[in-house]
Write a protein that holds these residues in place. Structure first.
Motif, PDB file in Angstrom:
ATOM      1  N   CYS A 105     -28.148  86.097  43.418  1.00  0.00           N
ATOM      2  CA  CYS A 105     -28.879  85.619  44.768  1.00  0.00           C
ATOM      3  C   CYS A 105     -30.373  86.078  44.483  1.00  0.00           C
ATOM      4  O   CYS A 105     -30.737  86.878  43.907  1.00  0.00           O
ATOM      5  CB  CYS A 105     -28.251  86.623  45.718  1.00  0.00           C
ATOM      6  SG  CYS A 105     -29.347  86.424  47.382  1.00  0.00           S
ATOM      7  N   HIS A 140     -33.057  92.283  49.818  1.00  0.00           N
ATOM      8  CA  HIS A 140     -31.889  92.930  50.160  1.00  0.00           C
ATOM      9  C   HIS A 140     -32.489  94.378  50.374  1.00  0.00           C
ATOM     10  O   HIS A 140     -33.544  94.793  49.618  1.00  0.00           O
ATOM     11  CB  HIS A 140     -30.662  92.954  49.135  1.00  0.00           C
ATOM     12  CG  HIS A 140     -30.068  91.554  49.123  1.00  0.00           C
ATOM     13  ND1 HIS A 140     -28.994  91.282  50.130  1.00  0.00           N
ATOM     14  CD2 HIS A 140     -30.379  90.549  48.522  1.00  0.00           C
ATOM     15  CE1 HIS A 140     -28.816  89.986  49.887  1.00  0.00           C
ATOM     16  NE2 HIS A 140     -29.540  89.433  49.112  1.00  0.00           N
ATOM     17  N   GLN A 142     -24.708  89.904  55.204  1.00  0.00           N
ATOM     18  CA  GLN A 142     -23.826  88.693  54.751  1.00  0.00           C
ATOM     19  C   GLN A 142     -23.196  89.078  53.488  1.00  0.00           C
ATOM     20  O   GLN A 142     -21.919  88.780  53.440  1.00  0.00           O
ATOM     21  CB  GLN A 142     -24.726  87.530  54.812  1.00  0.00           C
ATOM     22  CG  GLN A 142     -23.766  86.299  54.371  1.00  0.00           C
ATOM     23  CD  GLN A 142     -24.184  85.868  52.728  1.00  0.00           C
ATOM     24  OE1 GLN A 142     -25.199  86.121  52.248  1.00  0.00           O
ATOM     25  NE2 GLN A 142     -22.855  85.584  52.184  1.00  0.00           N
ATOM     26  N   HIS A 143     -23.635  89.618  52.309  1.00  0.00           N
ATOM     27  CA  HIS A 143     -23.014  89.934  51.257  1.00  0.00           C
ATOM     28  C   HIS A 143     -21.831  90.925  51.237  1.00  0.00           C
ATOM     29  O   HIS A 143     -20.716  90.530  50.807  1.00  0.00           O
ATOM     30  CB  HIS A 143     -24.121  90.437  50.206  1.00  0.00           C
ATOM     31  CG  HIS A 143     -25.075  89.669  49.615  1.00  0.00           C
ATOM     32  ND1 HIS A 143     -25.301  89.491  48.280  1.00  0.00           N
ATOM     33  CD2 HIS A 143     -25.532  88.383  49.783  1.00  0.00           C
ATOM     34  CE1 HIS A 143     -26.219  88.480  47.969  1.00  0.00           C
ATOM     35  NE2 HIS A 143     -26.269  87.919  48.906  1.00  0.00           N
ATOM     36  N   HIS A 151     -29.210  89.593  55.581  1.00  0.00           N
ATOM     37  CA  HIS A 151     -29.025  88.770  54.073  1.00  0.00           C
ATOM     38  C   HIS A 151     -27.808  89.832  53.420  1.00  0.00           C
ATOM     39  O   HIS A 151     -26.811  89.496  53.119  1.00  0.00           O
ATOM     40  CB  HIS A 151     -29.946  88.380  53.665  1.00  0.00           C
ATOM     41  CG  HIS A 151     -29.656  87.611  52.183  1.00  0.00           C
ATOM     42  ND1 HIS A 151     -30.429  86.796  51.700  1.00  0.00           N
ATOM     43  CD2 HIS A 151     -28.425  87.287  51.693  1.00  0.00           C
ATOM     44  CE1 HIS A 151     -29.993  86.210  50.849  1.00  0.00           C
ATOM     45  NE2 HIS A 151     -28.756  86.309  50.615  1.00  0.00           N
TER      46      HIS A 151
HETATM   47 ZN   LIG Z   1     -27.431  86.255  48.938  1.00  0.00          ZN
END
Ligand SMILES: [Zn+2]
Length: 414
Positions: free
Chosen positions: A211, A215, A116-117, A113
């Protein structure tokens, strides 16, 4: 009655894998499930898939959490493995329990995740391509980019920048702001929800996004990003990627596959495409040569058969069972026989690999090969048919082919 929302511990600490909580509610159907006052379990949302783990009660009963989901009222539901393991008595509302998140799975999800950011920000910064969706599967992840085109150079430069950001080990902070404050911060993406308070993931001086996901604390923990397949989708371009351990595992799998393939060619892995191309060319050439040889062989065999067969009542009846030729060759032979002679009637068969029969006559002869084949198939328990001049059929067993051909030949000669 307003049900209190579950306190989401992962909002503040993505590395919290153990926690204490109190049972609020038990759900029986359709699957046994539990609602707690607080949880560190992440429910499937925002493209990230749920955590798994265990919940242990005071009475030392341990339950496997297999799925975690968001309810519309803001509560988080923990689903259990199976009904038979569910001991309701041990989990009555008010019971104190301990939750344990599967840390390996959670770490993997954080790497994907956060990766992805970073990747989405890289595509936006370098190529002005916004990410419109994010999908996390068990083996790979993907983002959809809003762009009409995507080149190899754009893919590679975004991958390079993303890995540089990882290497710089930038801090990743969780911030809470009001919706109004968020409007002035220049977020990469504003969520569609009506909530007043927004949770922001701040990758220092690189990306700021609203979000709710879990993370890493520093980009170095993402470890690496590897971009894989890209494909055109309705909205733009889909880019598959893997981050962290998944990137290593994927590269390892690729290398094993390539090594195995290279061994088949006795070649270096980087020479595999060249070797494969060479082999395919050879196969094409050999196939052509084989076709030509078969043609020549069938023509020669047809000429020999016609030469040794006497013409009786204006007809040359050739009856042959070929054990070592396939159906294609037998058809080719029938074709040659009936073209080389205007009076040929061929009753041919092959016993391997599939027992089959081919009947043919030279154009203009009065027999009906299709009808003859149907009749023979009925006798032998097979399926087949064809036209007046050419017919074929397959039978379940080679037994009986010779006697059937003999019977037809005798009938035709009568
Ligand atoms: Zn996110």
């Amino acid at each position: 009655m307003v049900l209190p929302m579950t306190d989401r511990l992962y909002y503040h600490d993505s590395f919290l894998y153990d926690f204490d909580a109190e049972v609020r509610d038990i759900i029986d159907a359709p699957r046994p499930a539990l609602i707690l006052d607080r949880t560190a379990f992440y429910p499937t949302s925002g493209g990230q898939v749920h955590d798994t783990g265990w919940i242990t009660s005071d009475a030392n009963a341990k339950f496997r959490v297999t799925e975690v989901a968001d309810m519309e009222d803001g509560r988080v539901v923990h689903y259990f493995e199976a009904e038979r393991d569910f001991d309701k008595a041990a989990l009555q509302p008010g019971t104190r329990v301990r939750g344990q998140v599967d840390a390996t799975r959670r770490r993997d999800h954080m790497q994907q995740h956060s990766g992805q950011h970073v990747l989405s920000a890289a595509f936006l910064r370098l190529h002005d391509m916004p990410t419109v969706s994010f999908h996390m599967a068990d083996d790979y992840c993907s983002i959809d980019l809003d762009t009409p085109t995507l080149t190899k150079e754009q893919i590679e430069s975004a991958e390079r920048l993303a890995n540089e950001i990882i290497l710089e080990n930038r801090g990743v902070d969780i911030r809470f702001v009001t919706r109004e404050e968020a409007g002035n911060l220049g977020l990469r993406k504003l969520p569609p929800t009506e909530r007043d308070e927004l949770r922001l993931i701040d990758i220092r001086d690189f990306d700021l996004s609203a979000c709710g996901g879990t993370h890493v604390a520093q980009t170095g923990q993402i470890a690496s990003i590897l971009l894989r397949k890209t494909e055109k989708v309705r909205q733009g371009w889909r880019v598959e990627f893997v981050a962290g351990q998944r990137a290593v595992a994927t590269a390892r799998r690729d290398f094993s596959t390539l090594t195995e393939t290279a061994a088949l060619f006795s070649a270096h892995i980087y020479d595999v495409p060249q070797q494969a191309r060479k082999s395919l060319d050879e196969i094409r050439t050999l196939r052509k040569q084989r076709e030509q040889s078969q043609e020549e062989l069938a023509a020669a065999q047809a000429a020999a058969l016609l030469a040794e067969t006497a013409e009786v009542s204006g007809r040359k009846l050739v009856v042959r069972t070929l054990a070592d030729r396939d159906l294609n060759f037998v058809k080719l032979l029938a074709q040659k026989l009936t073209r080389l002679s205007p009076h040929a009637v061929a009753l041919l068969a092959t016993t391997s690999p599939q027992p089959s029969l081919v009947f043919a006559q030279s154009a203009g002869l009065p027999l009906d090969m299709g009808a003859l084949m149907k009749e023979t198939m009925t006798k032998l328990g097979g399926r087949g048919g064809g036209s007046k001049d050419l017919a074929q059929g397959g039978v379940p067993s080679a037994d009986g082919i010779d006697s059937a051909l003999k019977a037809i030949a005798e009938k035709l000669m009568a």
